[in-house]
Design a protein around this motif. Structure first.
Motif, short mmCIF file in Angstrom:
data_model
loop_
_atom_site.label_atom_id
_atom_site.label_comp_id
_atom_site.label_asym_id
_atom_site.label_seq_id
_atom_site.Cartn_x
_atom_site.Cartn_y
_atom_site.Cartn_z
N CYS A 213 -9.91 -4.77 -5.59
CA CYS A 213 -8.91 -4.71 -6.33
C CYS A 213 -8.25 -3.75 -6.03
O CYS A 213 -6.83 -3.05 -6.48
N GLU A 214 -7.12 -4.49 -4.72
CA GLU A 214 -6.38 -4.09 -3.77
C GLU A 214 -5.79 -3.19 -3.98
O GLU A 214 -4.31 -2.88 -3.85
N ARG A 215 -6.54 -2.07 -3.63
CA ARG A 215 -6.06 -0.75 -3.38
C ARG A 215 -6.29 -1.05 -1.72
O ARG A 215 -7.02 -0.67 -1.46
N PRO A 216 -5.38 0.53 -0.70
CA PRO A 216 -5.14 0.51 -0.14
C PRO A 216 -7.39 2.21 0.26
O PRO A 216 -6.33 2.87 -0.51
N PHE A 217 -7.25 1.70 1.18
CA PHE A 217 -8.68 2.58 2.10
C PHE A 217 -8.01 3.18 3.51
O PHE A 217 -7.78 2.01 4.17
N THR A 218 -8.54 3.82 3.83
CA THR A 218 -8.46 4.77 4.84
C THR A 218 -9.84 4.55 5.70
O THR A 218 -10.83 4.43 5.03
N TRP A 219 -9.53 4.82 6.39
CA TRP A 219 -11.03 4.48 7.85
C TRP A 219 -11.82 5.85 7.79
O TRP A 219 -11.55 6.79 7.47
N ARG A 220 -12.98 5.25 7.72
CA ARG A 220 -13.61 6.38 7.82
C ARG A 220 -14.72 6.38 9.13
O ARG A 220 -15.62 5.85 9.88
N LYS A 221 -15.41 8.01 9.38
CA LYS A 221 -15.75 8.52 10.68
C LYS A 221 -17.61 6.97 10.41
O LYS A 221 -17.82 6.51 12.03
N TRP B 225 -17.51 3.91 9.10
CA TRP B 225 -16.55 2.66 9.77
C TRP B 225 -16.59 2.82 11.13
O TRP B 225 -15.96 1.36 11.40
N ALA B 226 -16.77 4.01 12.14
CA ALA B 226 -16.40 3.36 12.99
C ALA B 226 -16.27 2.34 14.50
O ALA B 226 -15.71 2.01 14.80
N ARG B 227 -17.69 2.03 14.07
CA ARG B 227 -17.96 1.19 15.34
C ARG B 227 -17.46 -0.14 14.61
O ARG B 227 -17.64 -1.12 15.49
N ASP B 228 -18.22 -1.03 12.81
CA ASP B 228 -17.66 -1.46 12.52
C ASP B 228 -16.15 -1.84 11.52
O ASP B 228 -15.92 -2.47 10.39
N TRP B 229 -15.22 -1.24 12.18
CA TRP B 229 -13.94 -1.17 11.31
C TRP B 229 -13.55 -2.94 11.73
O TRP B 229 -12.85 -2.83 10.57
N GLU B 230 -13.25 -3.47 12.54
CA GLU B 230 -12.24 -4.70 12.26
C GLU B 230 -13.67 -5.12 11.76
O GLU B 230 -13.28 -6.24 10.84
N LYS B 231 -14.75 -5.09 11.24
CA LYS B 231 -15.47 -6.28 10.12
C LYS B 231 -15.84 -4.97 8.70
O LYS B 231 -15.85 -6.34 7.86
N VAL B 232 -14.93 -4.00 8.59
CA VAL B 232 -15.02 -3.59 6.88
C VAL B 232 -14.20 -4.62 5.92
O VAL B 232 -13.25 -4.80 6.85
N VAL B 233 -14.17 -4.57 4.99
CA VAL B 233 -13.51 -5.81 3.87
C VAL B 233 -13.11 -5.08 2.50
O VAL B 233 -12.12 -5.29 2.58
#
Length: 47
Positions: free
Chosen positions: A18-26, A28-36
């Motif tokens: 969707c090309e929209r920005p999304f922000t870090w969520r708690k 996703w803390a362990r997997d933030w590098e893998k979140v796409v």
């Protein structure tokens, strides 16, 4: 004095679907590098 980090200072990524920005969520803390994708809907749509 408030604890933690201000929402404006959280890391962000851009969803490739969707090309929209999304922000870090708690959750996703362990997997933030893998979140796409920003949501399940975008993940199911894929590229």
């Amino acid at each position: 004095m408030p604890q933690g980090i201000a929402k404006a200072n959280l890391p962000t990524k851009t969803c490739p679907v969707c090309e929209r920005p999304f922000t870090w969520r708690k959750k996703w803390a362990r997997d933030w590098e893998k979140v796409v994708y920003c949501s399940d809907r975008c993940r199911k749509t894929g590229l």
